[in-house]
Design a protein around this motif. Structure first.
Motif, mmCIF file in Angstrom:
data_model
loop_
_atom_site.group_PDB
_atom_site.id
_atom_site.type_symbol
_atom_site.label_atom_id
_atom_site.label_comp_id
_atom_site.label_asym_id
_atom_site.label_seq_id
_atom_site.Cartn_x
_atom_site.Cartn_y
_atom_site.Cartn_z
ATOM 1 N N ARG A 66 12.489 49.096 -25.341
ATOM 2 C CA ARG A 66 13.741 49.447 -26.015
ATOM 3 C C ARG A 66 13.742 48.904 -27.445
ATOM 4 N N LYS A 67 13.298 47.663 -27.587
ATOM 5 C CA LYS A 67 13.235 47.063 -28.924
ATOM 6 C C LYS A 67 12.278 47.858 -29.807
ATOM 7 N N ARG A 68 11.143 48.250 -29.256
ATOM 8 C CA ARG A 68 10.169 49.034 -30.021
ATOM 9 C C ARG A 68 10.792 50.356 -30.480
ATOM 10 N N LEU A 69 11.555 51.006 -29.628
ATOM 11 C CA LEU A 69 12.207 52.259 -30.001
ATOM 12 C C LEU A 69 13.207 52.031 -31.130
ATOM 13 N N LEU A 70 13.985 50.942 -31.060
ATOM 14 C CA LEU A 70 14.930 50.639 -32.146
ATOM 15 C C LEU A 70 14.200 50.459 -33.468
ATOM 16 N N VAL A 71 13.088 49.738 -33.448
ATOM 17 C CA VAL A 71 12.302 49.511 -34.661
ATOM 18 C C VAL A 71 11.766 50.844 -35.192
ATOM 19 N N ASP A 72 11.264 51.699 -34.300
ATOM 20 C CA ASP A 72 10.735 53.002 -34.725
ATOM 21 C C ASP A 72 11.826 53.879 -35.343
ATOM 22 N N VAL A 73 13.011 53.912 -34.728
ATOM 23 C CA VAL A 73 14.114 54.718 -35.279
ATOM 24 C C VAL A 73 14.580 54.134 -36.616
ATOM 25 N N ALA A 74 14.623 52.812 -36.722
ATOM 26 C CA ALA A 74 15.007 52.178 -37.997
ATOM 27 C C ALA A 74 14.011 52.543 -39.096
ATOM 28 N N ARG A 75 12.749 52.544 -38.759
ATOM 29 C CA ARG A 75 11.718 52.915 -39.737
ATOM 30 C C ARG A 75 11.862 54.379 -40.150
ATOM 31 N N LEU A 76 12.121 55.246 -39.188
ATOM 32 C CA LEU A 76 12.280 56.670 -39.461
ATOM 33 C C LEU A 76 13.482 56.948 -40.354
ATOM 34 N N THR A 77 14.561 56.232 -40.147
ATOM 35 C CA THR A 77 15.822 56.535 -40.833
ATOM 36 C C THR A 77 16.121 55.627 -42.021
ATOM 37 N N GLN A 78 15.186 54.790 -42.413
ATOM 38 C CA GLN A 78 15.473 53.800 -43.451
ATOM 39 C C GLN A 78 15.927 54.395 -44.781
ATOM 40 N N ASP A 79 15.496 55.589 -45.102
ATOM 41 C CA ASP A 79 15.889 56.214 -46.368
ATOM 42 C C ASP A 79 16.993 57.254 -46.207
ATOM 43 N N TRP A 80 17.567 57.330 -45.031
ATOM 44 C CA TRP A 80 18.629 58.298 -44.773
ATOM 45 C C TRP A 80 19.985 57.684 -45.090
ATOM 46 N N ASP A 81 20.947 58.530 -45.378
ATOM 47 C CA ASP A 81 22.330 58.085 -45.541
ATOM 48 C C ASP A 81 23.080 58.301 -44.234
ATOM 49 N N TRP A 82 22.398 58.168 -43.141
ATOM 50 C CA TRP A 82 22.966 58.406 -41.816
ATOM 51 C C TRP A 82 22.966 57.127 -41.020
ATOM 52 N N CYS A 83 23.860 57.042 -40.064
ATOM 53 C CA CYS A 83 23.794 55.962 -39.083
ATOM 54 C C CYS A 83 23.013 56.492 -37.888
ATOM 55 N N ALA A 84 22.481 55.578 -37.117
ATOM 56 C CA ALA A 84 21.740 55.972 -35.921
ATOM 57 C C ALA A 84 22.138 55.064 -34.765
ATOM 58 N N ASP A 85 22.430 55.680 -33.641
ATOM 59 C CA ASP A 85 22.693 54.955 -32.396
ATOM 60 C C ASP A 85 21.652 55.380 -31.379
ATOM 61 N N VAL A 86 21.071 54.410 -30.708
ATOM 62 C CA VAL A 86 20.158 54.681 -29.602
ATOM 63 C C VAL A 86 20.885 54.219 -28.347
ATOM 64 N N ILE A 87 21.087 55.147 -27.426
ATOM 65 C CA ILE A 87 21.876 54.850 -26.234
ATOM 66 C C ILE A 87 20.948 54.767 -25.037
ATOM 67 N N PHE A 88 21.073 53.675 -24.294
ATOM 68 C CA PHE A 88 20.247 53.439 -23.112
ATOM 69 C C PHE A 88 21.118 53.454 -21.860
ATOM 70 N N ASP A 89 20.507 53.827 -20.746
ATOM 71 C CA ASP A 89 21.185 53.754 -19.454
ATOM 72 C C ASP A 89 21.335 52.296 -19.041
ATOM 73 N N GLY A 90 22.412 52.013 -18.325
ATOM 74 C CA GLY A 90 22.588 50.695 -17.717
ATOM 75 C C GLY A 90 23.234 49.666 -18.615
ATOM 76 N N ARG A 91 23.096 48.426 -18.192
ATOM 77 C CA ARG A 91 23.689 47.296 -18.916
ATOM 78 C C ARG A 91 22.701 46.716 -19.916
ATOM 79 N N ARG A 92 23.245 46.070 -20.934
ATOM 80 C CA ARG A 92 22.404 45.429 -21.941
ATOM 81 C C ARG A 92 21.682 44.244 -21.311
ATOM 82 N N PRO A 93 20.353 44.182 -21.455
ATOM 83 C CA PRO A 93 19.627 43.020 -20.939
ATOM 84 C C PRO A 93 20.048 41.744 -21.667
ATOM 85 N N PRO A 94 20.070 40.611 -20.979
ATOM 86 C CA PRO A 94 20.431 39.352 -21.628
ATOM 87 C C PRO A 94 19.518 39.070 -22.820
ATOM 88 N N GLY A 95 20.119 38.681 -23.911
ATOM 89 C CA GLY A 95 19.359 38.317 -25.102
ATOM 90 C C GLY A 95 18.889 39.493 -25.941
#
Length: 82
Positions: free
Chosen positions: A28-57
């Motif tokens: 999940r962390k790797r996907l967030l980093v990849d999406v952040a890299r992809l969208t770094q020059d965009w004027d858009w916000c990005a949300d990545v939605i995962f199933d379930g509860r947020r893992p601790p930490g």
């Protein structure tokens, strides 16, 4: 300038799950980093939605990308439709 929002169903990204990640949440962390890299020059916000509860930490943001979790009784699809 066009502003927009990118919504990604994180659980429908099969390439994001790599067998060498040491912890269950690392893909999940790797996907967030990849999406952040992809969208770094965009004027858009990005949300990545995962199933379930947020893992601790698990950090809920990386750069301009926010991680959201559907909770115990919903799926990422439900959150995207809302």
């Amino acid at each position: 300038m066009r502003l927009g929002m990118l919504l990604v169903d994180g659980c429908n990204m099969p390439a994001s799950r790599r067998v060498w990640h040491p912890h269950p949440w690392c893909w999940r962390k790797r996907l967030l980093v990849d999406v952040a890299r992809l969208t770094q020059d965009w004027d858009w916000c990005a949300d990545v939605i995962f199933d379930g509860r947020r893992p601790p930490g698990f950090a809920v943001a990386h750069g301009a990308v926010r991680a959201r979790f559907s909770g115990a009784h919903h799926t990422a699809d439900d959150v995207i439709v809302e």
